[in-house]
Design an enzyme around this catalytic site. Structure first.
Site, PDB file in Angstrom:
ATOM      1  N   CYS A  53      -4.569   5.493  -5.987  1.00  6.36           N
ATOM      2  CA  CYS A  53      -5.929   5.589  -5.418  1.00  6.36           C
ATOM      3  C   CYS A  53      -6.109   4.625  -4.248  1.00  6.36           C
ATOM      4  CB  CYS A  53      -6.957   5.310  -6.517  1.00  6.36           C
ATOM      5  SG  CYS A  53      -8.656   5.173  -5.916  1.00  6.36           S
ATOM      6  N   CYS A  56      -9.378   2.561  -4.261  1.00  6.74           N
ATOM      7  CA  CYS A  56      -9.288   1.509  -5.287  1.00  6.74           C
ATOM      8  C   CYS A  56      -8.596   0.276  -4.712  1.00  6.74           C
ATOM      9  CB  CYS A  56      -8.499   2.003  -6.500  1.00  6.74           C
ATOM     10  SG  CYS A  56      -9.216   3.438  -7.339  1.00  6.74           S
TER      11      CYS A  56
END
Length: 426
Positions: A53, A56
């Protein structure tokens, strides 16, 4: 030797100081973090993430590492990261209904969700969400309930109006429509109660710029600001107030031009009238402000009447008068406008004149990868429509190379698909 030792200690202390300023992540499982939160009488901040991700990783490297974030979170929460892809964390992700990444959840020491944040957010937004979770600030919904009970509280109304756009952007479907309608009706109520003469402050000026975004023929807000320009400029700053008023006035003039309403000429008279001080902050090379805006307005009026020759004549006069003060957008905007008005189907003469503008636009240092790509695509289109397929192909290929430098991958891919279609159409 002693001097070197102290220098090393100093550098180490500096490094440790920076590290201590960021969020301190608990090294252990979710259950262990929850137990520690109970022992220290703190709540839990859980960053649900995955190794693949990108957003993230951005939150972890660019937001969690900021000093103000670390200081706030370390004092109030046990902070832990939970990798949703590992087997031992799948039940935890399911328990807290983690369906998108990144998801950050504030959880009480007894395991109850307090609040969540989905997607990447700036540091100030994350801290605000944390304050709501701890009860240090009201949520937007709570603030609205407070307003319903105290309808004459102007501070609450102001706060609602300032926070509304960010909150509404997080809503979907009916909820977004519901909150949009509520806030839309709140602005005129606030304006009526606060009164424009009491709004010469930064917070209220922000409210005006957020909710009064278009001027009209009868516009008491615009007129009051124009008449009291010096008063507002003193409190808020000349540049901010001037840019706001000029944006409103210029946009209104352009709207009249597009509609074919000759009242745009009357509106232009205000530039040398009650708006003279406002426009004094702007320069157009050898052109006076009045002449520059008149040329642009006349060009726009002509374009939307499909008077091609007058459009180019007025724009070329504008470029000549502005001289070395001409900016990239001076070329970029009319190129986009003519493409929209003529739906991409220009005369051969227009294509040739656009080629000249595009060539000049490409000489600017601040073009950027995205605009360079678009300009080269425009150049390819113009060359193709004047029968020069060889140069058109060259321009499309240059556009493809330029697109590789675009940071937004989705934008890059979309433009590259368009370039490939253009090449196939040669």
């Amino acid at each position: 030797m002693k001097k070197i030792f102290y220098m090393i200690v100093f550098l180490m202390l500096g490094t440790l100081g920076n590290l201590s300023a960021q969020i301190t992540l608990f090294k252990g499982t979710f259950d262990e973090a929850l137990k520690k939160a109970q022992q220290e009488k703190k709540d839990l901040f859980v960053d649900f993430f995955a190794e693949w991700c990108g957003p993230c990783k951005m939150m972890a490297s660019e937001v969690f590492t900021q000093k103000e974030v670390g200081e706030f979170f370390n004092n109030r929460f046990i902070c832990v990261q939970v990798d949703v892809d590992t087997q031992e964390n799948k039940d935890i992700a399911k328990r807290y209904n983690v369906t998108a990444l990144p998801t950050m959840v504030f959880i009480s020491r007894v395991g109850k969700e307090l609040r969540r944040v989905q997607g990447s957010v700036p540091a100030e937004s994350l801290i605000k969400e944390a304050k709501i979770a701890t009860g240090e600030e009201l949520s937007f919904e709570q603030l609205y309930e407070k307003y319903k009970k105290k309808k004459n509280d102007l501070d609450v109304q102001q706060q609602l109006l300032i926070e509304a756009p960010a909150f509404i952007a997080t809503q979907q479907g009916y909820n977004q429509q519901k909150w949009g309608t509520r806030i839309e009706s709140l602005f005129p109520e606030y304006l009526k109660n606060k009164k424009i003469e009491n709004m010469a402050n930064e917070a209220d000026f922000l409210v005006l710029t957020m909710y009064h975004r278009a001027a009209s023929k009868e516009d008491p807000i615009f007129d009051y600001l124009a008449q009291n320009y010096q008063k507002f400029a003193k409190e808020i700053g000349k540049d901010n107030v001037a840019r706001y008023l000029v944006s409103l006035n210029n946009t209104y003039i352009i709207q009249l031009c597009k509609k074919g309403d000759l009242n745009y000429k009357k509106r232009l008279e205000r530039v040398n009238g009650d708006l003279k001080d406002v426009y004094s902050e702007f320069s157009f090379g050898n052109l006076s402000v009045q002449n520059a805006l008149t040329l642009l307005a006349d060009a726009t009026y002509s374009l939307h009447r499909h008077d091609e020759n007058t459009f180019f004549k007025k724009m070329d006069a504008y470029f000549a008068g502005k001289g070395d003060k001409t900016e990239l957008n001076d070329y970029f905007q009319p190129l986009q406008d003519i493409a929209v008005v003529y739906e991409g189907k220009l005369s051969e003469n227009a294509y040739r004149r656009c080629i000249n503008w595009i060539a000049k636009a490409l000489t600017f240092d601040n073009v950027g990868a995205s605009n360079r790509t678009r300009l080269l695509m425009m150049m390819g289109d113009c060359l193709k429509n004047t029968g020069d397929n060889a140069k058109a192909k060259q321009s499309y290929n240059q556009a493809f190379l330029a697109s590789a430098q675009i940071e937004n991958k989705m934008e890059m891919q979309q433009l590259q698909q368009g370039i490939q279609q253009s090449l196939q159409g040669l």
